[in-house]
Design a protein around this motif. Structure first.
Motif, PDB file in Angstrom:
ATOM      1  N   TYR A  73       0.857  -1.182   0.000  1.00 30.56           N
ATOM      2  CA  TYR A  73       0.000   0.000   0.000  1.00 30.56           C
ATOM      3  C   TYR A  73       0.893   1.231   0.000  1.00 30.56           C
ATOM      4  O   TYR A  73       1.788   1.359   0.839  1.00 30.56           O
ATOM      5  N   LEU A  74       0.651   2.122  -0.945  1.00 29.32           N
ATOM      6  CA  LEU A  74       1.434   3.350  -1.071  1.00 29.32           C
ATOM      7  C   LEU A  74       0.513   4.553  -0.924  1.00 29.32           C
ATOM      8  O   LEU A  74      -0.518   4.628  -1.589  1.00 29.32           O
ATOM      9  N   ARG A  75       0.901   5.478  -0.068  1.00 29.68           N
ATOM     10  CA  ARG A  75       0.135   6.712   0.113  1.00 29.68           C
ATOM     11  C   ARG A  75       0.813   7.824  -0.678  1.00 29.68           C
ATOM     12  O   ARG A  75       2.033   7.954  -0.669  1.00 29.68           O
ATOM     13  N   SER A  76       0.024   8.641  -1.342  1.00 32.33           N
ATOM     14  CA  SER A  76       0.550   9.753  -2.122  1.00 32.33           C
ATOM     15  C   SER A  76       1.266  10.753  -1.219  1.00 32.33           C
ATOM     16  O   SER A  76       0.812  11.047  -0.108  1.00 32.33           O
ATOM     17  N   ALA A  77       2.361  11.301  -1.726  1.00 34.77           N
ATOM     18  CA  ALA A  77       3.110  12.308  -0.983  1.00 34.77           C
ATOM     19  C   ALA A  77       2.357  13.635  -0.932  1.00 34.77           C
ATOM     20  O   ALA A  77       2.514  14.404   0.012  1.00 34.77           O
ATOM     21  N   LEU A  98       8.624  -0.554  -6.506  1.00 35.29           N
ATOM     22  CA  LEU A  98       8.226   0.613  -5.719  1.00 35.29           C
ATOM     23  C   LEU A  98       8.474   1.918  -6.460  1.00 35.29           C
ATOM     24  O   LEU A  98       7.657   2.843  -6.382  1.00 35.29           O
ATOM     25  N   GLN A  99       9.577   2.013  -7.171  1.00 39.11           N
ATOM     26  CA  GLN A  99       9.861   3.232  -7.947  1.00 39.11           C
ATOM     27  C   GLN A  99       8.754   3.483  -8.966  1.00 39.11           C
ATOM     28  O   GLN A  99       8.230   4.594  -9.075  1.00 39.11           O
ATOM     29  N   ASP A 100       8.414   2.445  -9.717  1.00 49.26           N
ATOM     30  CA  ASP A 100       7.370   2.586 -10.735  1.00 49.26           C
ATOM     31  C   ASP A 100       5.990   2.799 -10.112  1.00 49.26           C
ATOM     32  O   ASP A 100       5.187   3.587 -10.618  1.00 49.26           O
ATOM     33  N   ALA A 101       5.708   2.108  -9.018  1.00 51.43           N
ATOM     34  CA  ALA A 101       4.400   2.224  -8.372  1.00 51.43           C
ATOM     35  C   ALA A 101       4.197   3.627  -7.801  1.00 51.43           C
ATOM     36  O   ALA A 101       3.113   4.194  -7.917  1.00 51.43           O
ATOM     37  N   ARG A 102       5.243   4.192  -7.210  1.00 47.48           N
ATOM     38  CA  ARG A 102       5.125   5.560  -6.686  1.00 47.48           C
ATOM     39  C   ARG A 102       4.872   6.568  -7.810  1.00 47.48           C
ATOM     40  O   ARG A 102       4.027   7.456  -7.682  1.00 47.48           O
ATOM     41  N   ALA A 103       5.585   6.405  -8.912  1.00 46.15           N
ATOM     42  CA  ALA A 103       5.380   7.297 -10.063  1.00 46.15           C
ATOM     43  C   ALA A 103       3.959   7.132 -10.608  1.00 46.15           C
ATOM     44  O   ALA A 103       3.291   8.126 -10.943  1.00 46.15           O
ATOM     45  N   CYS A 104       3.481   5.901 -10.681  1.00 44.45           N
ATOM     46  CA  CYS A 104       2.120   5.616 -11.149  1.00 44.45           C
ATOM     47  C   CYS A 104       1.101   6.283 -10.229  1.00 44.45           C
ATOM     48  O   CYS A 104       0.161   6.943 -10.689  1.00 44.45           O
ATOM     49  N   LEU A 105       1.276   6.139  -8.926  1.00 45.18           N
ATOM     50  CA  LEU A 105       0.357   6.734  -7.955  1.00 45.18           C
ATOM     51  C   LEU A 105       0.307   8.249  -8.111  1.00 45.18           C
ATOM     52  O   LEU A 105      -0.774   8.837  -8.160  1.00 45.18           O
TER      53      LEU A 105
END
Length: 112
Positions: A73-77, A98-105
């Motif tokens: 689960y990733l929360r937007s910054a 994680l790098q790609d998922a954060r950019a996607c989010l």
């Protein structure tokens, strides 16, 4: 994401303020109840306006490992109510994912 990360099985973009999944992308059929469970687990981990988090409320990443999957689960910054719920295979290359998922989010969060 699925093309770059074969172990990524499901992605779901959720809004914690409404506790609803807004967008999904899955390799297999994922029932509504399953999506609701992902959103509820994210809300439990990160907290909502009505309920505090069970852990560190400032966390931006939460991992839940089961025998069958790894849920991330990733929360937007920038938008604390925006969360990306990911269901992955155990052998997923986490750092790269994680790098790609954060950019996607962040892309989804800014476009919504």
């Amino acid at each position: 994401m699925h093309d770059r990360h074969p172990g990524c099985e499901t992605l779901a973009f959720a809004d914690l303020s409404t506790q609803m999944v807004l967008i999904t992308n899955a390799k297999t059929t994922f029932r509504r109840e399953g999506l609701d469970s992902l959103c509820a687990e994210a809300a439990l981990a990160f907290g909502t306006d009505r309920e505090p988090a069970i852990g560190d409320g400032a966390a931006r990443t939460v991992f839940v490992a089961t025998r069958d999957h790894l849920r991330i689960y990733l929360r937007s910054a920038h938008e604390p109510h925006d969360v990306l719920c990911c269901v992955c295979a155990h052998d997923t290359a986490i750092d790269f994912f994680l790098q790609d998922a954060r950019a996607c989010l962040e892309t989804i969060s800014h476009d919504v």
